[in-house]
Design a protein around this motif. Structure first.
Motif, PDB file in Angstrom:
ATOM      1  N   VAL A   1      32.906  32.950  32.385  1.00 31.33           N
ATOM      2  CA  VAL A   1      31.904  33.682  33.163  1.00 31.33           C
ATOM      3  C   VAL A   1      32.395  33.833  34.596  1.00 31.33           C
ATOM      4  O   VAL A   1      32.699  32.840  35.263  1.00 31.33           O
ATOM      5  CB  VAL A   1      30.547  32.963  33.140  1.00 31.33           C
ATOM      6  CG1 VAL A   1      29.538  33.699  34.019  1.00 31.33           C
ATOM      7  CG2 VAL A   1      30.023  32.859  31.711  1.00 31.33           C
ATOM      8  N   GLY A   2      32.476  35.071  35.060  1.00 31.48           N
ATOM      9  CA  GLY A   2      32.906  35.354  36.415  1.00 31.48           C
ATOM     10  C   GLY A   2      31.776  35.855  37.286  1.00 31.48           C
ATOM     11  O   GLY A   2      30.591  35.675  36.970  1.00 31.48           O
ATOM     12  N   LEU A   3      32.135  36.510  38.375  1.00 34.12           N
ATOM     13  CA  LEU A   3      31.157  36.948  39.367  1.00 34.12           C
ATOM     14  C   LEU A   3      30.570  38.316  39.018  1.00 34.12           C
ATOM     15  O   LEU A   3      29.408  38.431  38.632  1.00 34.12           O
ATOM     16  CB  LEU A   3      31.817  36.977  40.752  1.00 34.12           C
ATOM     17  CG  LEU A   3      31.078  37.651  41.902  1.00 34.12           C
ATOM     18  CD1 LEU A   3      29.710  37.020  42.122  1.00 34.12           C
ATOM     19  CD2 LEU A   3      31.901  37.587  43.180  1.00 34.12           C
ATOM     20  N   ALA A   4      31.365  39.363  39.158  1.00 31.72           N
ATOM     21  CA  ALA A   4      30.894  40.740  38.950  1.00 31.72           C
ATOM     22  C   ALA A   4      32.112  41.642  38.807  1.00 31.72           C
ATOM     23  O   ALA A   4      33.218  41.283  39.222  1.00 31.72           O
ATOM     24  CB  ALA A   4      30.044  41.194  40.138  1.00 31.72           C
ATOM     25  N   PRO A   5      31.945  42.836  38.236  1.00 27.87           N
ATOM     26  CA  PRO A   5      33.080  43.762  38.123  1.00 27.87           C
ATOM     27  C   PRO A   5      33.580  44.201  39.493  1.00 27.87           C
ATOM     28  O   PRO A   5      32.819  44.258  40.470  1.00 27.87           O
ATOM     29  CB  PRO A   5      32.494  44.948  37.354  1.00 27.87           C
ATOM     30  CG  PRO A   5      31.245  44.436  36.724  1.00 27.87           C
ATOM     31  CD  PRO A   5      30.723  43.369  37.629  1.00 27.87           C
ATOM     32  N   ALA A   6      34.863  44.522  39.557  1.00 25.36           N
ATOM     33  CA  ALA A   6      35.434  45.091  40.772  1.00 25.36           C
ATOM     34  C   ALA A   6      35.152  46.588  40.812  1.00 25.36           C
ATOM     35  O   ALA A   6      35.077  47.257  39.774  1.00 25.36           O
ATOM     36  CB  ALA A   6      36.941  44.839  40.816  1.00 25.36           C
ATOM     37  N   ALA A   7      35.017  47.125  42.022  1.00 29.51           N
ATOM     38  CA  ALA A   7      34.665  48.534  42.176  1.00 29.51           C
ATOM     39  C   ALA A   7      35.670  49.456  41.480  1.00 29.51           C
ATOM     40  O   ALA A   7      35.278  50.448  40.849  1.00 29.51           O
ATOM     41  CB  ALA A   7      34.579  48.875  43.664  1.00 29.51           C
ATOM     42  N   HIS A   8      36.962  49.135  41.590  1.00 26.25           N
ATOM     43  CA  HIS A   8      37.996  49.970  40.975  1.00 26.25           C
ATOM     44  C   HIS A   8      38.662  49.259  39.801  1.00 26.25           C
ATOM     45  O   HIS A   8      39.722  49.687  39.337  1.00 26.25           O
ATOM     46  CB  HIS A   8      39.026  50.365  42.029  1.00 26.25           C
ATOM     47  CG  HIS A   8      38.428  51.096  43.190  1.00 26.25           C
ATOM     48  ND1 HIS A   8      38.082  52.424  43.151  1.00 26.25           N
ATOM     49  CD2 HIS A   8      38.064  50.651  44.432  1.00 26.25           C
ATOM     50  CE1 HIS A   8      37.559  52.793  44.312  1.00 26.25           C
ATOM     51  NE2 HIS A   8      37.529  51.728  45.097  1.00 26.25           N
ATOM     52  N   GLY A   9      38.035  48.175  39.330  1.00 24.59           N
ATOM     53  CA  GLY A   9      38.490  47.446  38.155  1.00 24.59           C
ATOM     54  C   GLY A   9      37.565  47.756  36.989  1.00 24.59           C
ATOM     55  O   GLY A   9      37.648  48.820  36.373  1.00 24.59           O
ATOM     56  N   GLY A  10      36.660  46.816  36.680  1.00 25.92           N
ATOM     57  CA  GLY A  10      35.729  47.030  35.580  1.00 25.92           C
ATOM     58  C   GLY A  10      34.844  48.247  35.761  1.00 25.92           C
ATOM     59  O   GLY A  10      34.492  48.923  34.795  1.00 25.92           O
TER      60      GLY A  10
ATOM     61  N   ARG B   1      43.641  42.821  39.976  1.00 28.40           N
ATOM     62  CA  ARG B   1      44.502  41.632  40.007  1.00 28.40           C
ATOM     63  C   ARG B   1      43.833  40.412  39.386  1.00 28.40           C
ATOM     64  O   ARG B   1      44.504  39.573  38.785  1.00 28.40           O
ATOM     65  CB  ARG B   1      44.893  41.329  41.455  1.00 28.40           C
ATOM     66  CG  ARG B   1      45.647  42.450  42.162  1.00 28.40           C
ATOM     67  CD  ARG B   1      46.995  42.721  41.509  1.00 28.40           C
ATOM     68  NE  ARG B   1      47.761  43.718  42.270  1.00 28.40           N
ATOM     69  CZ  ARG B   1      48.908  44.226  41.876  1.00 28.40           C
ATOM     70  NH1 ARG B   1      49.435  43.867  40.723  1.00 28.40           N
ATOM     71  NH2 ARG B   1      49.543  45.123  42.630  1.00 28.40           N
ATOM     72  N   SER B   2      42.522  40.295  39.546  1.00 23.10           N
ATOM     73  CA  SER B   2      41.824  39.165  38.925  1.00 23.10           C
ATOM     74  C   SER B   2      41.973  39.199  37.408  1.00 23.10           C
ATOM     75  O   SER B   2      42.201  38.177  36.758  1.00 23.10           O
ATOM     76  CB  SER B   2      40.338  39.180  39.305  1.00 23.10           C
ATOM     77  OG  SER B   2      40.163  38.981  40.691  1.00 23.10           O
ATOM     78  N   GLY B   3      41.854  40.409  36.852  1.00 21.94           N
ATOM     79  CA  GLY B   3      42.033  40.547  35.416  1.00 21.94           C
ATOM     80  C   GLY B   3      43.438  40.217  34.969  1.00 21.94           C
ATOM     81  O   GLY B   3      43.648  39.622  33.904  1.00 21.94           O
ATOM     82  N   ASP B   4      44.430  40.592  35.796  1.00 25.29           N
ATOM     83  CA  ASP B   4      45.808  40.229  35.468  1.00 25.29           C
ATOM     84  C   ASP B   4      45.929  38.719  35.275  1.00 25.29           C
ATOM     85  O   ASP B   4      46.618  38.252  34.359  1.00 25.29           O
ATOM     86  CB  ASP B   4      46.750  40.684  36.581  1.00 25.29           C
ATOM     87  CG  ASP B   4      46.855  42.199  36.700  1.00 25.29           C
ATOM     88  OD1 ASP B   4      46.442  42.895  35.757  1.00 25.29           O
ATOM     89  OD2 ASP B   4      47.344  42.676  37.744  1.00 25.29           O
ATOM     90  N   TRP B   5      45.269  37.968  36.142  1.00 21.25           N
ATOM     91  CA  TRP B   5      45.348  36.511  36.075  1.00 21.25           C
ATOM     92  C   TRP B   5      44.616  35.952  34.862  1.00 21.25           C
ATOM     93  O   TRP B   5      45.164  35.140  34.114  1.00 21.25           O
ATOM     94  CB  TRP B   5      44.776  35.900  37.362  1.00 21.25           C
ATOM     95  CG  TRP B   5      45.827  35.658  38.386  1.00 21.25           C
ATOM     96  CD1 TRP B   5      46.510  36.597  39.099  1.00 21.25           C
ATOM     97  CD2 TRP B   5      46.351  34.387  38.793  1.00 21.25           C
ATOM     98  NE1 TRP B   5      47.413  35.995  39.940  1.00 21.25           N
ATOM     99  CE2 TRP B   5      47.338  34.637  39.778  1.00 21.25           C
ATOM    100  CE3 TRP B   5      46.063  33.069  38.443  1.00 21.25           C
ATOM    101  CZ2 TRP B   5      48.047  33.611  40.394  1.00 21.25           C
ATOM    102  CZ3 TRP B   5      46.770  32.047  39.070  1.00 21.25           C
ATOM    103  CH2 TRP B   5      47.744  32.321  40.014  1.00 21.25           C
TER     104      TRP B   5
END
Length: 282
Positions: free
Chosen positions: A81-90, A101-105
């Motif tokens: 469980v994470g925080l929230a989607p990134a504006a240009h990610g999720g 980059r968070s998803g890469d990790w």
């Protein structure tokens, strides 16, 4: 029941979120209900503005621009469980923790733990498969400055509570960051878990044992996979691997996903490829 332009059932108020979440009986329906949520006006305005304006490197891509549901099978014994989607990610790709980059990790770490079949997640339809793990966020819309308000967190919490209830084999939750740790306590109470008093403080590697409707559950704290933590060395790959190794040990998981080892990280501006009409299904 009204639906939006994407065909998703619409929910517009906090009370409506609570009612809709209670009524859901399977994860696929929950994903659709989350995707049609408009209950937080500030988040709706932001996610749609970002999807309309776009980042220059993604200007030729269609942004998802709506809440991002969880990803992973219904028989998962581990949740992340994470925080929230990134504006240009999720918010762009329509898949949680994907396209930044968070998803890469996190997906590379899940691959190393044997819970994903490849170390990258770039877009829907890229071949990613998860086994024994469900990945979700505390807040489903991309927030301005990556900072949801307490009210937005609370409005969104019934979605996560119901998601956890719909994972009957759940044994471990890996919580990324202090925001997720704080947000999770009322979610767990709503999902039927008995909570300790006082609440344990967040920390990397902290373990908390709970009892709930599906049996024992262990919370594992981890620093968030944000660039602020990974670039500074506050969170390293071995630290994250140790938490996920502990999660698989507690859950009794075996590495069940074939690891091809052939996938390589995509450049930030890579095209997302073929898109489906909605997010991945568990």
């Amino acid at each position: 029941m009204p639906v939006d332009a994407g065909g998703f059932p619409v929910t517009r108020t906090p009370a409506g979120v609570a009612r809709a979440a209670r009524a859901v009986r399977d994860l696929a329906v929950l994903d659709d209900r989350i995707s049609g949520c408009y209950a937080c006006p500030r988040l709706v305005a932001w996610r749609e503005e970002v999807a309309r304006v776009k980042r220059a490197s993604f200007r030729d891509q269609d942004y998802w621009g709506r809440p991002v549901p969880g990803l992973g099978p219904a028989d998962a014994r581990i949740a992340v469980v994470g925080l929230a989607p990134a504006a240009h990610g999720g918010n762009r790709t329509g898949r949680v923790f994907t396209g930044d980059r968070s998803g890469d990790w996190i997906f590379a770490a899940l691959w190393r733990a044997g819970l994903a079949n490849q170390p990258t997640s770039t877009h829907i339809g890229d071949g990613l498969e998860l086994a024994d793990v469900r990945v979700a966020a505390s807040v489903r819309c991309a927030p301005p400055a990556n900072a949801p308000t307490p009210e937005e967190r609370d409005t969104c919490s019934p979605w996560l509570a119901r998601e956890l209830q719909l994972l009957p084999r759940l044994r471990v939750i890996v919580v990324l960051g202090g925001f997720g740790w704080t947000a999770l306590w009322p979610v767990l109470a709503a999902a039927g878990y008995a909570l300790p008093r006082p609440r344990p403080a967040f920390g990397h590697g902290v373990e908390v044992a709970l009892e709930g409707p599906h049996g024992p559950l262990t919370l594992l704290g981890s620093y968030h996979v944000s660039q602020q933590n990974t670039f500074t060395g506050k969170l390293t790959e071995p630290m994250l691997d140790a938490v996920l190794s502990r999660a698989t040990e507690l859950a009794g998981s075996e590495p069940v996903v074939a690891r091809s080892g052939r996938a390589a990280p995509a450049a930030e501006g890579d095209a997302p490829g073929e898109r489906r009409s909605g997010p991945d299904r568990p």
